[in-house]
Design a protein around this motif. Structure first.
Motif, PDB file in Angstrom:
ATOM      1  N   ALA A 128      41.081  55.422  44.903  1.00 18.68           N
ATOM      2  CA  ALA A 128      40.376  55.262  46.181  1.00 18.68           C
ATOM      3  C   ALA A 128      38.997  54.648  45.970  1.00 18.68           C
ATOM      4  N   LEU A 129      38.283  55.109  44.947  1.00 16.82           N
ATOM      5  CA  LEU A 129      36.948  54.575  44.665  1.00 16.82           C
ATOM      6  C   LEU A 129      37.036  53.111  44.253  1.00 16.82           C
ATOM      7  N   ALA A 130      37.982  52.798  43.391  1.00 16.19           N
ATOM      8  CA  ALA A 130      38.140  51.414  42.934  1.00 16.19           C
ATOM      9  C   ALA A 130      38.453  50.489  44.107  1.00 16.19           C
ATOM     10  N   GLU A 131      39.347  50.929  44.976  1.00 19.69           N
ATOM     11  CA  GLU A 131      39.733  50.080  46.111  1.00 19.69           C
ATOM     12  C   GLU A 131      38.612  49.948  47.139  1.00 19.69           C
ATOM     13  N   SER A 132      37.707  50.930  47.182  1.00 19.18           N
ATOM     14  CA  SER A 132      36.548  50.801  48.089  1.00 19.18           C
ATOM     15  C   SER A 132      35.559  49.771  47.562  1.00 19.18           C
ATOM     16  N   ILE A 133      35.579  49.534  46.255  1.00 20.81           N
ATOM     17  CA  ILE A 133      34.687  48.562  45.608  1.00 20.81           C
ATOM     18  C   ILE A 133      35.290  47.161  45.586  1.00 20.81           C
ATOM     19  N   ARG A 134      36.604  47.085  45.435  1.00 18.33           N
ATOM     20  CA  ARG A 134      37.287  45.816  45.172  1.00 18.33           C
ATOM     21  C   ARG A 134      36.920  44.688  46.142  1.00 18.33           C
ATOM     22  N   PRO A 135      36.848  44.911  47.459  1.00 18.56           N
ATOM     23  CA  PRO A 135      36.532  43.786  48.359  1.00 18.56           C
ATOM     24  C   PRO A 135      35.186  43.123  48.041  1.00 18.56           C
ATOM     25  N   TYR A 136      34.232  43.899  47.540  1.00 14.60           N
ATOM     26  CA  TYR A 136      32.898  43.351  47.254  1.00 14.60           C
ATOM     27  C   TYR A 136      32.894  42.484  46.004  1.00 14.60           C
ATOM     28  N   LEU A 137      33.898  42.641  45.165  1.00 10.53           N
ATOM     29  CA  LEU A 137      33.979  41.850  43.940  1.00 10.53           C
ATOM     30  C   LEU A 137      34.445  40.425  44.217  1.00 10.53           C
ATOM     31  N   GLN A 138      34.875  40.179  45.461  1.00  6.74           N
ATOM     32  CA  GLN A 138      35.266  38.818  45.828  1.00  6.74           C
ATOM     33  C   GLN A 138      34.039  37.932  46.032  1.00  6.74           C
ATOM     34  N   GLU A 139      32.866  38.569  46.160  1.00  7.32           N
ATOM     35  CA  GLU A 139      31.619  37.828  46.295  1.00  7.32           C
ATOM     36  C   GLU A 139      31.171  37.314  44.917  1.00  7.32           C
ATOM     37  N   ASP A 140      30.255  36.378  44.932  1.00  7.76           N
ATOM     38  CA  ASP A 140      29.642  35.917  43.686  1.00  7.76           C
ATOM     39  C   ASP A 140      28.600  36.952  43.281  1.00  7.76           C
ATOM     40  N   PHE A 141      28.791  37.598  42.131  1.00 10.45           N
ATOM     41  CA  PHE A 141      27.846  38.614  41.686  1.00 10.45           C
ATOM     42  C   PHE A 141      27.685  38.535  40.174  1.00 10.45           C
ATOM     43  N   ASP A 142      26.529  39.000  39.696  1.00 13.06           N
ATOM     44  CA  ASP A 142      26.260  39.024  38.262  1.00 13.06           C
ATOM     45  C   ASP A 142      26.621  40.363  37.632  1.00 13.06           C
ATOM     46  N   GLN A 143      26.296  41.444  38.341  1.00 11.05           N
ATOM     47  CA  GLN A 143      26.535  42.781  37.801  1.00 11.05           C
ATOM     48  C   GLN A 143      26.883  43.759  38.916  1.00 11.05           C
ATOM     49  N   LEU A 144      27.690  44.750  38.546  1.00 11.34           N
ATOM     50  CA  LEU A 144      27.931  45.914  39.389  1.00 11.34           C
ATOM     51  C   LEU A 144      27.213  47.084  38.734  1.00 11.34           C
ATOM     52  N   LEU A 145      26.310  47.732  39.475  1.00 19.13           N
ATOM     53  CA  LEU A 145      25.552  48.865  38.957  1.00 19.13           C
ATOM     54  C   LEU A 145      26.101  50.162  39.541  1.00 19.13           C
ATOM     55  N   PHE A 146      26.538  51.064  38.661  1.00 23.50           N
ATOM     56  CA  PHE A 146      26.916  52.415  39.072  1.00 23.50           C
ATOM     57  C   PHE A 146      25.658  53.270  38.995  1.00 23.50           C
ATOM     58  N   SER A 147      25.130  53.667  40.145  1.00 18.79           N
ATOM     59  CA  SER A 147      23.918  54.484  40.181  1.00 18.79           C
ATOM     60  C   SER A 147      24.297  55.924  40.534  1.00 18.79           C
ATOM     61  N   TYR A 148      24.279  56.787  39.536  1.00 14.58           N
ATOM     62  CA  TYR A 148      24.623  58.200  39.743  1.00 14.58           C
ATOM     63  C   TYR A 148      23.363  59.021  39.972  1.00 14.58           C
ATOM     64  N   HIS A 149      23.522  60.145  40.670  1.00 19.23           N
ATOM     65  CA  HIS A 149      22.374  61.023  40.852  1.00 19.23           C
ATOM     66  C   HIS A 149      21.943  61.542  39.488  1.00 19.23           C
ATOM     67  N   GLY A 150      20.643  61.525  39.232  1.00 17.99           N
ATOM     68  CA  GLY A 150      20.138  61.972  37.946  1.00 17.99           C
ATOM     69  C   GLY A 150      20.011  63.483  37.866  1.00 17.99           C
TER      70      GLY A 150
ATOM     71  N   THR B 134      30.362  59.116  33.233  1.00 20.95           N
ATOM     72  CA  THR B 134      30.712  58.010  32.340  1.00 20.95           C
ATOM     73  C   THR B 134      32.200  57.701  32.437  1.00 20.95           C
ATOM     74  N   MET B 135      33.017  58.752  32.497  1.00 22.81           N
ATOM     75  CA  MET B 135      34.465  58.544  32.614  1.00 22.81           C
ATOM     76  C   MET B 135      34.828  57.923  33.960  1.00 22.81           C
ATOM     77  N   THR B 136      34.132  58.320  35.016  1.00 24.89           N
ATOM     78  CA  THR B 136      34.392  57.697  36.324  1.00 24.89           C
ATOM     79  C   THR B 136      34.142  56.195  36.246  1.00 24.89           C
ATOM     80  N   SER B 137      33.015  55.796  35.666  1.00 21.22           N
ATOM     81  CA  SER B 137      32.710  54.369  35.542  1.00 21.22           C
ATOM     82  C   SER B 137      33.765  53.653  34.705  1.00 21.22           C
ATOM     83  N   GLU B 138      34.131  54.248  33.582  1.00 18.21           N
ATOM     84  CA  GLU B 138      35.113  53.630  32.690  1.00 18.21           C
ATOM     85  C   GLU B 138      36.465  53.464  33.370  1.00 18.21           C
ATOM     86  N   LEU B 139      36.912  54.501  34.053  1.00 25.53           N
ATOM     87  CA  LEU B 139      38.236  54.466  34.689  1.00 25.53           C
ATOM     88  C   LEU B 139      38.269  53.505  35.876  1.00 25.53           C
ATOM     89  N   VAL B 140      37.192  53.486  36.655  1.00 30.86           N
ATOM     90  CA  VAL B 140      37.150  52.596  37.821  1.00 30.86           C
ATOM     91  C   VAL B 140      37.105  51.131  37.390  1.00 30.86           C
TER      92      VAL B 140
END
Length: 339
Positions: free
Chosen positions: A170-192, A231-237
């Motif tokens: 579900a998380l991956a598919e919520s992100i996927r449409p935005y990857l169709q844009e021209d982008f340099d990086q995707l930043l995963f910002s987790y609560h510290g 870290t595992m969430t980022s890796e798996l997504v």
């Protein structure tokens, strides 16, 4: 099958954007010994004498920027999630917040009103990852209320779902449409969180934060290690999305105080990225399943300003999953797995 009810539990929100309501909310939040884990007297001096008086006006202004006509976005979205889940799960359902309204008693009583013969309640902390300042304190809060109020029904809890296949999908598919844009990086910002919180939740006492590779070295501590789980969430997504390591990175937001927190810090990294050649940035905050102050104001508004003012060209915040159908379906499945 047992007569059950379900409680969705989120972080919480002030009742309004007024200064008195912000003071009340911040005091309850920051006096939690699992958030600021200092001795009570020191915590009281810090919170009531320094932090709350200083932060309340700024927090009130920040909440005003993201407040919806219906009320706090976090509360509104959690109620919408409850309604969406009700189409997939027939059991009575209510919501509670760790801080502020609705309180645990109101959530329990709402379930009993629908089903006086309630036999069990499934508590669903809406935190994908385990941390003492989020998942742990939420469960403790509801467990203490359950015991103090003398309820006879059993209380069960869904575990952190940071690596659950349905959540990852579900998380991956919520992100996927935005990857169709021209982008340099995707930043995963987790609560510290402070580094000491990671160390406190390590049952071995000698694994977490001991090496650069500890998150990838199998250990029983991973069950309660926030750093490992995010870290595992980022890796798996990113694996699900087919995103190479060169196209994404991870950071931690919302630092409070001067103690060492997990690094790198989002607020530090955002102004640095343009100078490193990252001109077009996508940002997602997977610590949250519902948009709130930390995503709508801190990341979407202030984060964008910091990045663009430092030479960035485009910045897109990817919203939380909120009530997206795949997420609702995933959560329903996670709830139904509780035995």
């Amino acid at each position: 099958m047992a007569k059950r009810g379900i409680i969705l539990m989120n972080l919480g929100s002030p009742d309004s954007t007024s200064l008195p309501d912000l003071r009340k909310y911040l005091t309850q939040f920051l006096m939690d010994e699992k958030v600021i884990d200092k001795p009570w007297l020191l915590r009281s001096i810090l919170v009531k004498g320094l932090i709350v008086p200083f932060r309340s006006p700024k927090s009130a202004e920040a909440y005003r920027k993201i407040w919806w006509p219906e009320g706090s976005p976090l509360i509104v979205i959690t109620n919408r999630l409850k309604n969406a889940l009700a189409e997939k799960i027939m059991d009575p359902m209510s919501i509670s917040m760790r801080y502020g309204n609705p309180y645990p008693k109101a959530a329990y009583e709402a379930l009993l009103a629908d089903n006086p013969d309630l036999e069990e309640v499934i508590l669903v902390p809406l935190y994908p990852h385990y941390a003492m300042s989020s998942f742990e304190t939420a469960v403790d809060y509801m467990t203490k209320a359950h015991k103090a109020l003398g309820y006879r029904f059993a209380l069960k809890t869904t575990p952190p779902f940071y690596n659950h296949p349905a959540y990852i999908n579900a998380l991956a598919e919520s992100i996927r449409p935005y990857l169709q844009e021209d982008f340099d990086q995707l930043l995963f910002s987790y609560h510290g969180i402070p580094e000491r919180h990671v160390l406190k939740t390590d049952p071995t006492g000698n694994h977490c934060m001991q090496s650069d590779n500890c998150c990838f070295t199998k250990s029983i501590c991973h069950k309660t290690c926030y750093r490992h789980q995010v870290t595992m969430t980022s890796e798996l997504v990113t694996k699900k999305l087919g995103l190479p390591k060169s196209k994404w990175q991870q950071s931690y937001q919302s630092r409070l105080g001067r103690d060492p927190w997990l690094q790198p810090n989002t607020q530090v990294r955002l102004p640095q990225l343009p100078a490193e050649g990252v001109k077009k940035l996508l940002v997602v905050s997977p610590s949250f399943v519902s948009d709130c102050l930390e995503t709508l104001e801190e990341i979407e508004i202030r984060g964008k300003e910091d990045f663009l003012n430092s030479g960035g060209e485009s910045y897109r915040y990817i919203p939380c999953m909120n009530i997206q159908p795949l997420w609702v379906e995933a959560l329903a499945g996670i709830i139904n797995e509780v035995k």
